[in-house]
Design a protein around this motif. Structure first.
Motif, mmCIF file in Angstrom:
data_model
loop_
_atom_site.group_PDB
_atom_site.id
_atom_site.type_symbol
_atom_site.label_atom_id
_atom_site.label_comp_id
_atom_site.label_asym_id
_atom_site.label_seq_id
_atom_site.Cartn_x
_atom_site.Cartn_y
_atom_site.Cartn_z
ATOM 1 N N GLU A 283 0.618 -0.927 0.030
ATOM 2 C CA GLU A 283 -0.052 -0.216 0.168
ATOM 3 C C GLU A 283 0.516 1.549 -0.076
ATOM 4 O O GLU A 283 0.666 1.919 -0.497
ATOM 5 C CB GLU A 283 -1.104 0.129 1.365
ATOM 6 C CG GLU A 283 -2.216 -1.094 1.369
ATOM 7 C CD GLU A 283 -3.183 -0.883 1.877
ATOM 8 O OE1 GLU A 283 -4.238 -0.962 2.176
ATOM 9 O OE2 GLU A 283 -2.294 -1.615 3.652
ATOM 10 N N ARG B 45 -2.377 -1.571 -5.735
ATOM 11 C CA ARG B 45 -3.421 -1.427 -5.311
ATOM 12 C C ARG B 45 -3.833 -3.259 -5.969
ATOM 13 O O ARG B 45 -3.421 -3.684 -6.388
ATOM 14 C CB ARG B 45 -4.728 -0.450 -6.391
ATOM 15 C CG ARG B 45 -5.735 -0.749 -5.753
ATOM 16 C CD ARG B 45 -6.397 -0.471 -6.974
ATOM 17 N NE ARG B 45 -7.694 -0.070 -6.732
ATOM 18 C CZ ARG B 45 -8.873 0.753 -6.052
ATOM 19 N NH1 ARG B 45 -8.439 1.753 -5.380
ATOM 20 N NH2 ARG B 45 -10.210 0.635 -5.885
ATOM 21 N N ASN C 291 -5.803 -6.173 -5.439
ATOM 22 C CA ASN C 291 -6.887 -7.250 -6.214
ATOM 23 C C ASN C 291 -7.489 -8.005 -4.998
ATOM 24 O O ASN C 291 -7.319 -8.298 -4.691
ATOM 25 C CB ASN C 291 -6.204 -8.261 -7.442
ATOM 26 C CG ASN C 291 -5.626 -8.643 -7.350
ATOM 27 O OD1 ASN C 291 -4.930 -9.236 -5.940
ATOM 28 N ND2 ASN C 291 -4.861 -9.263 -8.642
ATOM 29 N N MET D 21 -12.163 -4.402 1.987
ATOM 30 C CA MET D 21 -11.873 -4.930 0.465
ATOM 31 C C MET D 21 -13.514 -4.146 -0.219
ATOM 32 O O MET D 21 -12.714 -3.836 -1.401
ATOM 33 C CB MET D 21 -11.884 -5.994 0.151
ATOM 34 C CG MET D 21 -12.966 -7.425 0.756
ATOM 35 S SD MET D 21 -12.381 -8.970 0.335
ATOM 36 C CE MET D 21 -12.870 -8.925 -1.001
ATOM 37 N N VAL E 285 -13.205 0.293 1.677
ATOM 38 C CA VAL E 285 -11.798 0.911 0.753
ATOM 39 C C VAL E 285 -11.111 0.242 -0.811
ATOM 40 O O VAL E 285 -10.700 1.901 -1.377
ATOM 41 C CB VAL E 285 -10.635 0.890 1.665
ATOM 42 C CG1 VAL E 285 -9.109 1.449 1.608
ATOM 43 C CG2 VAL E 285 -10.656 0.706 2.889
ATOM 44 N N TYR E 286 -11.114 -0.418 -1.104
ATOM 45 C CA TYR E 286 -10.655 -0.073 -2.459
ATOM 46 C C TYR E 286 -12.281 -1.110 -3.468
ATOM 47 O O TYR E 286 -11.502 -1.586 -4.306
ATOM 48 C CB TYR E 286 -9.414 -1.373 -2.393
ATOM 49 C CG TYR E 286 -8.412 -1.532 -1.769
ATOM 50 C CD1 TYR E 286 -6.946 -0.646 -2.380
ATOM 51 C CD2 TYR E 286 -8.509 -1.845 -0.549
ATOM 52 C CE1 TYR E 286 -6.218 -0.376 -1.873
ATOM 53 C CE2 TYR E 286 -7.142 -0.925 -0.017
ATOM 54 C CZ TYR E 286 -6.189 -0.814 -0.701
ATOM 55 O OH TYR E 286 -5.027 0.231 -0.138
ATOM 56 N N ILE F 181 -14.008 -3.424 -3.841
ATOM 57 C CA ILE F 181 -13.510 -5.061 -4.792
ATOM 58 C C ILE F 181 -14.850 -5.692 -3.602
ATOM 59 O O ILE F 181 -14.899 -5.705 -2.298
ATOM 60 C CB ILE F 181 -12.585 -5.551 -4.652
ATOM 61 C CG1 ILE F 181 -11.482 -4.885 -4.616
ATOM 62 C CG2 ILE F 181 -12.695 -7.261 -4.559
ATOM 63 C CD1 ILE F 181 -10.083 -5.284 -4.597
#
Length: 545
Positions: A349, A354, A356, A383, A386-387, A389
């Motif tokens: 990070e 980034r 997956n 997940m 923040v991202y 996903i």
């Protein structure tokens, strides 16, 4: 004299076009062509066509194809050569793999009463294969028949690739069998088609029948196909055979694709000695260790249990993408080094890489193996929040595994009920594993019976239910399940086996039969010694006062 000067100028420009290596130089020559008063219309057309061909072939600049398109659109009556150059360029471009431009150009060409040739059809068919468009591909196939090019080897090879890519192996084989002159491309295309379709044995039969000299593409296809098809031991055998093969009196030498695939086979088998040899081969051959090879080495060493060596390779990589970071995180997770996995994640990070979805599978697996429930909850929530996903079924399976191992059955069941997709056998299996671990007979019995109802012929669910009953001491119920399996003739579909590498040789032990006789005799002799020692130890303990 004037004619001689004009001829020399035209030839000079043509030679300059041929020697160009980038778009900038081609643009300079284009300016000379369009401003020169000494070129006849035919010479001008010839040079523009050559310019167009080489401009399409140069992939250095992203605006090369756009510039070529501008030149092409200014030609009053484009020739077949010009159309073929543009069709070829558009069918092979990577930036927009699903573009229809080649097909549009092909249609324009037909409308302008130009007859396609043996250069046109392979690239138009390649466009159809890239788009997995069997309907359009069949139309182009019909055109090839109409214009009399069905028997051309280049067209036939393109047809085999098209039908293989679309999963229509029957038609691909029909084209292949109908070829009067097959080359190595024909064999490779058909073999790759079977490998992609999962028909490994058919591909192997074809490989053995292959009359042409096997090139590096042939060997790479077999090695990669068998690794991906779950038969890594045979992939290693192909690699060994390849080292003793030759093509036109030259050894077929491994390339980066070979090395990456063989390393993957070593990782699957735990064949660390093979992997080390391949690593040393890389150094001896001075083959560039790029990100793909570096990541494969990290994965191989990690899965073979050499975590420190995996980190040395990872740490020495000059460039690392998300695949490399994920491979190292997964290596730590596999061996229960959760703290190291999360520390590496923080470093990833920090450098702006980034994660997956596969990265989070590794992190959640690390939490499951180390019993980090709170860390797992945090990771599962992060997940998405923040991202962005969305958790997939494999993430839910990991999270259920974390909770079930910790005995958090209520939360695990709530998580399963809230899944946006149907839970698969891995999700239920994770919960069942927790029931076995903690002796939760009631829930374990219910889960196992539900799984048996879903897949009544799957032996694993019956075995799991037996384990639950055995854990609870319910041996009468265990006998009933064993009897039920016997009545239904339920056996393991794939016999259990284990493998071990000894002196660089991978030995396989299976319930369906012993390994080679010399090895089995050595094993029996060792077992006899151990058995005698155990008996002596037992007898000694009996007479101790």
């Amino acid at each position: 004299m004037i004619e001689s000067i004009r001829l020399n100028f035209k030839d000079t420009l043509a030679l300059s076009i041929h020697k160009c290596k980038n778009v900038r130089e081609l643009k300079q020559i284009h300016s000379l062509v369009i401003t020169s008063p000494n070129l006849s219309p035919n010479e001008h057309c010839f040079l523009i066509s050559r310019l167009l061909f080489f401009l399409c072939a140069v992939n250095e600049s992203p605006d090369g194809l756009q510039y070529a398109d501008k030149i092409f659109r200014r030609i009053a009556v484009p020739s077949l050569f010009a159309y073929n150059a543009m069709i070829r360029a558009n069918s092979t471009k990577i930036k927009d793999p699903f573009s229809r431009e080649s097909l549009i150009l092909y249609k324009e060409m037909l409308c302008n009463n130009l007859t396609p040739d043996t250069i046109t059809f392979p690239f138009v068919l390649k466009e159809c294969a890239k788009r997995v468009d069997s309907l359009m591909g069949r139309s182009i196939h019909a055109h090839a028949v109409k214009f009399g090019y069905e028997g051309n080897a280049y067209v036939q090879n393109a047809l085999i690739s098209l039908y293989s890519e679309c999963g229509i192996l029957v038609d691909a084989r029909r084209v292949f069998d109908g070829m009067s002159n097959r080359d190595v491309v024909s064999w490779n295309s058909m073999i790759v088609g079977y490998l992609r379709g999962g028909e490994l044995d058919v591909a192997l039969d074809l490989f053995k029948e292959m009359n042409e000299r096997k090139d590096i593409i042939t060997w790479n296809s077999m090695i990669t196909g068998f690794v991906q098809g779950g038969r890594p031991k045979e992939a290693l055998r192909f690699f060994q055979e390849m080292q003793f093969s030759s093509n036109d009196r030259e050894m077929v030498r491994p390339d980066k694709i070979t090395v990456a695939s063989v390393l993957s086979a070593c990782a699957s088998l735990g064949a660390c000695d093979h992997g080390r040899w391949l690593h040393s081969y890389l150094k001896r051959s001075q083959m560039e260790c790029d990100m793909v090879i570096g990541t494969a080495l990290v994965d191989m060493y990690g899965k073979c249990g050499c975590v420190e060596r995996a980190f040395e390779i990872f740490n020495g990589m000059p460039k690392r993408d998300i695949l490399a970071w994920t491979a190292m995180i997964s290596a730590y997770a596999l061996h229960g080094h959760a703290n190291e996995a999360f520390k590496l994640f923080e470093n990833m990070e920090a450098v702006g890489v980034r994660p997956n979805s596969v990265t989070f599978v590794g992190l959640l697996s690390a939490c499951a193996h180390s019993g980090l429930v709170e860390k797992g909850r945090w990771c599962f929530d992060m997940m998405r929040s923040v991202y962005g996903i969305e958790p997939q079924v494999q993430h839910y399976a990991c999270m259920v595994d974390i909770l079930a191992r910790a005995g958090q059955f209520v939360e695990a069941e709530d998580l399963i009920r809230g899944m946006p997709m149907e839970p698969d056998v891995f999700v239920w299996g994770a919960l069942l594993g927790g029931c076995q671990l903690h002796g939760n007979v009631n829930l374990g019995e219910k889960i196992a019976q539900n799984l048996i109802c879903l897949e009544p012929q799957n032996h694993a669910f019956y075995i799991n239910l037996c384990d639950v009953y055995a854990k609870a001491g319910r041996f009468d119920d265990l006998k009933k399940i064993r009897a039920l399996m016997k009545d239904k003739e339920i056996r393991k579909s794939v016999p259990g086996c284990s493998m071990i590498e000894v002196d660089g040789i991978v030995h396989e032990f299976s319930v369906k039969g012993p390994p080679e006789v010399p090895m089995m005799e050595a094993i029996r002799s060792v077992l006899m010694v151990l058995s005698d020692e155990m008996k002596r130890e037992t007898n000694t303990n009996i007479f101790i006062p």
